[in-house]
Design a protein around this motif. Structure first.
Motif, PDB file in Angstrom:
ATOM      1  N   GLY A  14       0.839  -1.207   0.000  1.00 45.09           N
ATOM      2  CA  GLY A  14       0.000   0.000   0.000  1.00 45.09           C
ATOM      3  C   GLY A  14       0.870   1.252   0.000  1.00 45.09           C
ATOM      4  O   GLY A  14       0.434   2.327   0.408  1.00 45.09           O
ATOM      5  N   GLY A  15       2.106   1.107  -0.483  1.00 44.64           N
ATOM      6  CA  GLY A  15       3.098   2.188  -0.419  1.00 44.64           C
ATOM      7  C   GLY A  15       2.836   3.352  -1.365  1.00 44.64           C
ATOM      8  O   GLY A  15       3.560   4.345  -1.321  1.00 44.64           O
ATOM      9  N   CYS A  16       1.800   3.229  -2.213  1.00 46.56           N
ATOM     10  CA  CYS A  16       1.435   4.384  -3.054  1.00 46.56           C
ATOM     11  C   CYS A  16       0.310   5.187  -2.421  1.00 46.56           C
ATOM     12  O   CYS A  16      -0.145   6.179  -3.000  1.00 46.56           O
ATOM     13  CB  CYS A  16       1.045   3.921  -4.456  1.00 46.56           C
ATOM     14  SG  CYS A  16       2.511   3.542  -5.431  1.00 46.56           S
ATOM     15  N   GLY A  17      -0.142   4.760  -1.260  1.00 41.85           N
ATOM     16  CA  GLY A  17      -1.202   5.500  -0.571  1.00 41.85           C
ATOM     17  C   GLY A  17      -0.628   6.637   0.256  1.00 41.85           C
ATOM     18  O   GLY A  17       0.590   6.841   0.306  1.00 41.85           O
ATOM     19  N   PHE A  18      -1.519   7.366   0.902  1.00 36.99           N
ATOM     20  CA  PHE A  18      -1.132   8.529   1.728  1.00 36.99           C
ATOM     21  C   PHE A  18      -0.117   8.123   2.799  1.00 36.99           C
ATOM     22  O   PHE A  18       1.014   8.616   2.838  1.00 36.99           O
ATOM     23  CB  PHE A  18      -2.407   9.125   2.338  1.00 36.99           C
ATOM     24  CG  PHE A  18      -2.177  10.137   3.425  1.00 36.99           C
ATOM     25  CD1 PHE A  18      -1.298  11.201   3.248  1.00 36.99           C
ATOM     26  CD2 PHE A  18      -2.879  10.046   4.628  1.00 36.99           C
ATOM     27  CE1 PHE A  18      -1.104  12.139   4.252  1.00 36.99           C
ATOM     28  CE2 PHE A  18      -2.698  10.986   5.634  1.00 36.99           C
ATOM     29  CZ  PHE A  18      -1.802  12.033   5.450  1.00 36.99           C
ATOM     30  N   LEU A  19      -0.504   7.210   3.673  1.00 39.47           N
ATOM     31  CA  LEU A  19       0.388   6.803   4.764  1.00 39.47           C
ATOM     32  C   LEU A  19       1.592   6.024   4.223  1.00 39.47           C
ATOM     33  O   LEU A  19       2.733   6.261   4.634  1.00 39.47           O
ATOM     34  CB  LEU A  19      -0.389   5.956   5.786  1.00 39.47           C
ATOM     35  CG  LEU A  19       0.451   5.428   6.945  1.00 39.47           C
ATOM     36  CD1 LEU A  19       0.968   6.567   7.815  1.00 39.47           C
ATOM     37  CD2 LEU A  19      -0.360   4.444   7.796  1.00 39.47           C
ATOM     38  N   ASP A  38       1.900  -2.112  -4.512  1.00 42.23           N
ATOM     39  CA  ASP A  38       0.572  -1.487  -4.524  1.00 42.23           C
ATOM     40  C   ASP A  38      -0.143  -1.922  -5.806  1.00 42.23           C
ATOM     41  O   ASP A  38       0.493  -2.279  -6.797  1.00 42.23           O
ATOM     42  CB  ASP A  38       0.693   0.038  -4.476  1.00 42.23           C
ATOM     43  CG  ASP A  38      -0.548   0.717  -3.895  1.00 42.23           C
ATOM     44  OD1 ASP A  38      -0.471   1.324  -2.820  1.00 42.23           O
ATOM     45  OD2 ASP A  38      -1.627   0.622  -4.534  1.00 42.23           O
ATOM     46  N   ILE A  39      -1.440  -1.835  -5.742  1.00 39.00           N
ATOM     47  CA  ILE A  39      -2.255  -2.204  -6.906  1.00 39.00           C
ATOM     48  C   ILE A  39      -2.180  -1.127  -7.992  1.00 39.00           C
ATOM     49  O   ILE A  39      -2.528  -1.354  -9.141  1.00 39.00           O
ATOM     50  CB  ILE A  39      -3.705  -2.488  -6.448  1.00 39.00           C
ATOM     51  CG1 ILE A  39      -4.438  -3.393  -7.414  1.00 39.00           C
ATOM     52  CG2 ILE A  39      -4.463  -1.203  -6.170  1.00 39.00           C
ATOM     53  CD1 ILE A  39      -5.663  -4.057  -6.812  1.00 39.00           C
ATOM     54  N   ARG A  40      -1.701   0.053  -7.596  1.00 37.77           N
ATOM     55  CA  ARG A  40      -1.530   1.163  -8.558  1.00 37.77           C
ATOM     56  C   ARG A  40      -0.180   1.825  -8.273  1.00 37.77           C
ATOM     57  O   ARG A  40       0.324   1.724  -7.150  1.00 37.77           O
ATOM     58  CB  ARG A  40      -2.668   2.184  -8.392  1.00 37.77           C
ATOM     59  CG  ARG A  40      -2.714   2.684  -6.961  1.00 37.77           C
ATOM     60  CD  ARG A  40      -3.811   3.656  -6.616  1.00 37.77           C
ATOM     61  NE  ARG A  40      -3.527   4.139  -5.254  1.00 37.77           N
ATOM     62  CZ  ARG A  40      -3.851   5.327  -4.790  1.00 37.77           C
ATOM     63  NH1 ARG A  40      -4.512   6.174  -5.525  1.00 37.77           N
ATOM     64  NH2 ARG A  40      -3.537   5.680  -3.562  1.00 37.77           N
ATOM     65  N   PHE A  51       6.622  -2.592  -7.097  1.00 35.74           N
ATOM     66  CA  PHE A  51       5.970  -3.834  -7.521  1.00 35.74           C
ATOM     67  C   PHE A  51       4.486  -3.540  -7.624  1.00 35.74           C
ATOM     68  O   PHE A  51       3.861  -3.157  -6.632  1.00 35.74           O
ATOM     69  CB  PHE A  51       6.190  -4.942  -6.484  1.00 35.74           C
ATOM     70  CG  PHE A  51       7.627  -5.326  -6.294  1.00 35.74           C
ATOM     71  CD1 PHE A  51       8.173  -6.408  -6.967  1.00 35.74           C
ATOM     72  CD2 PHE A  51       8.445  -4.591  -5.440  1.00 35.74           C
ATOM     73  CE1 PHE A  51       9.508  -6.759  -6.806  1.00 35.74           C
ATOM     74  CE2 PHE A  51       9.778  -4.936  -5.267  1.00 35.74           C
ATOM     75  CZ  PHE A  51      10.314  -6.017  -5.945  1.00 35.74           C
ATOM     76  N   GLU A  52       3.918  -3.687  -8.823  1.00 40.85           N
ATOM     77  CA  GLU A  52       2.491  -3.410  -8.958  1.00 40.85           C
ATOM     78  C   GLU A  52       1.729  -4.723  -8.914  1.00 40.85           C
ATOM     79  O   GLU A  52       2.060  -5.655  -9.655  1.00 40.85           O
ATOM     80  CB  GLU A  52       2.237  -2.676 -10.278  1.00 40.85           C
ATOM     81  CG  GLU A  52       0.908  -1.935 -10.252  1.00 40.85           C
ATOM     82  CD  GLU A  52       0.737  -1.032 -11.467  1.00 40.85           C
ATOM     83  OE1 GLU A  52       1.316   0.060 -11.503  1.00 40.85           O
ATOM     84  OE2 GLU A  52      -0.010  -1.450 -12.372  1.00 40.85           O
ATOM     85  N   CYS A  74      -0.104  -1.412   4.982  1.00 35.55           N
ATOM     86  CA  CYS A  74      -1.019  -0.274   5.126  1.00 35.55           C
ATOM     87  C   CYS A  74      -1.864  -0.122   3.868  1.00 35.55           C
ATOM     88  O   CYS A  74      -2.215   0.988   3.481  1.00 35.55           O
ATOM     89  CB  CYS A  74      -0.258   1.001   5.466  1.00 35.55           C
ATOM     90  SG  CYS A  74       1.058   1.374   4.330  1.00 35.55           S
ATOM     91  N   ALA A  75      -2.199  -1.251   3.240  1.00 31.78           N
ATOM     92  CA  ALA A  75      -3.107  -1.210   2.080  1.00 31.78           C
ATOM     93  C   ALA A  75      -4.520  -1.472   2.552  1.00 31.78           C
ATOM     94  O   ALA A  75      -4.744  -2.299   3.438  1.00 31.78           O
ATOM     95  CB  ALA A  75      -2.702  -2.261   1.061  1.00 31.78           C
ATOM     96  N   SER A  76      -5.455  -0.771   1.980  1.00 33.22           N
ATOM     97  CA  SER A  76      -6.875  -1.007   2.283  1.00 33.22           C
ATOM     98  C   SER A  76      -7.708  -0.339   1.202  1.00 33.22           C
ATOM     99  O   SER A  76      -7.295   0.689   0.669  1.00 33.22           O
ATOM    100  CB  SER A  76      -7.222  -0.397   3.649  1.00 33.22           C
ATOM    101  OG  SER A  76      -8.625  -0.425   3.852  1.00 33.22           O
ATOM    102  N   PRO A  77      -8.856  -0.923   0.884  1.00 33.35           N
ATOM    103  CA  PRO A  77      -9.779  -0.145   0.044  1.00 33.35           C
ATOM    104  C   PRO A  77     -10.143   1.132   0.788  1.00 33.35           C
ATOM    105  O   PRO A  77     -10.130   1.140   2.028  1.00 33.35           O
ATOM    106  CB  PRO A  77     -11.003  -1.060  -0.088  1.00 33.35           C
ATOM    107  CG  PRO A  77     -10.519  -2.417   0.299  1.00 33.35           C
ATOM    108  CD  PRO A  77      -9.418  -2.205   1.287  1.00 33.35           C
ATOM    109  N   PRO A  78     -10.458   2.208   0.076  1.00 36.11           N
ATOM    110  CA  PRO A  78     -10.781   3.448   0.779  1.00 36.11           C
ATOM    111  C   PRO A  78     -12.013   3.293   1.677  1.00 36.11           C
ATOM    112  O   PRO A  78     -12.941   2.560   1.332  1.00 36.11           O
ATOM    113  CB  PRO A  78     -11.034   4.454  -0.340  1.00 36.11           C
ATOM    114  CG  PRO A  78     -11.182   3.663  -1.591  1.00 36.11           C
ATOM    115  CD  PRO A  78     -10.543   2.329  -1.374  1.00 36.11           C
TER     116      PRO A  78
END
Ligand code: NAD
Length: 243
Positions: A14-19, A38-40, A51-52, A74-78
């Motif tokens: 989830g490293g492309c997210g905010f946190l 991350d998925i994106r 790694f996508e 720290c990945a999660s759907p919004p």
């Protein structure tokens, strides 16, 4: 990405997210090599290996976990997704897949970003500690799956894989896509002219770099015999915020 053999590598799921991006950046500052899964892919950085993929797929995860010192999940759907099936698939089933993949790859440390809402049932909590029980009636599907996710991660703590959970509530700071934009949109829509309650409603927000610091020092302590193993930690700034 430039790698030297002496550097320990951490993977941020989830490293492309905010946190997650803040975790990746602080890890780099502390001298770690960093993988982002991350998925994106939302940014580029020559120091990071990207790694996508979907964390629900073992074969996607494994290359990102090879030879890794610690994994931050720290990945999660919004929160706004409001999709029960998606929350269950990613937060519960996906987390089980991630744990199995960590074990398969020989990863020894897993830090989960949980949420303070795992103990929230709609009633104010002041000076709450980690001893509070999980909410028997979670306020929504997101929270329901965050509880199951935290139980799964802490329950997996073992000699093979040490685990810990960090529980922030609201997070603020640079690039925040959630709190500040939502607050501004609400104000612009004229919906901030009313006050619900007596003006003493409490809510907790923590500065993103403090949340990240908590994650990293937990990872660094996560070894056999450490009291950190298998535990959840609330994280907050010092002062409560009245909202
Ligand atoms: P975010 O939406 O900015 O980031 C989450 C990232 O996870 C995204 O980049 C997304 O693409 C990725 N992701 C989602 N599903 C995936 C999948 N199946 N496979 C791989 N990657 C996937 O969210 P955030 O604010 O950075 O939150 C991170 C974590 O912190 C979450 O677990 C959230 O529950 C928790 N948390 C956030 C807050 C807050 O205020 N932002 C508060 C408490 C807890």
């Amino acid at each position: 990405a430039t790698r030297t053999r002496s550097k320990k590598t951490c993977t941020v799921i989830g490293g492309c997210g905010f946190l997650g991006r803040h975790i990746a950046e602080q890890l780099l500052q502390r001298g770690y090599a960093v993988n982002v899964f991350d998925i994106r892919t939302t940014f580029t950085d020559d120091r990071i290996q990207f790694f996508e993929g979907n964390l629900c797929q073992t074969e996607c995860l494994l290359p990102a976990l090879e030879g890794v010192f610690a994994v931050f999940h720290c990945a999660s759907p919004p929160y706004s997704a409001d999709d029960r099936e998606l929350f269950y698939r990613v937060n519960v089933d996906g987390t089980k897949i991630l744990i199995a993949a960590c074990k398969q790859a020989g990863v020894k440390r897993l830090v989960l970003t949980s949420s303070a809402s795992v103990v929230y049932e709609g009633k104010d909590i002041k000076n709450g500690t980690e001893e509070l029980p999980y909410a028997a009636k979670p306020i929504d599907y997101y929270t329901e799956t965050k509880i199951l996710q935290e139980k799964t991660v802490l329950g997996a703590d073992s000699a093979d894989l040490h685990t810990v959970a960090i529980r922030p509530h609201g997070i603020f700071g640079p690039r925040d896509p959630h709190m500040l934009p939502t607050t501004i949109a609400t104000a612009r829509a004229g919906k901030m002219k009313f006050m619900i309650g007596n003006g003493k409603n409490l809510v907790d927000f923590t500065y993103v770099e403090n949340v990240v610091h908590g994650h990293i020092i937990a990872a660094e302590k996560l070894e056999a015999g450490s009291p950190v193993c298998g535990k959840a930690y609330n994280i907050t700034n010092d002062d409560p915020i009245y909202f």
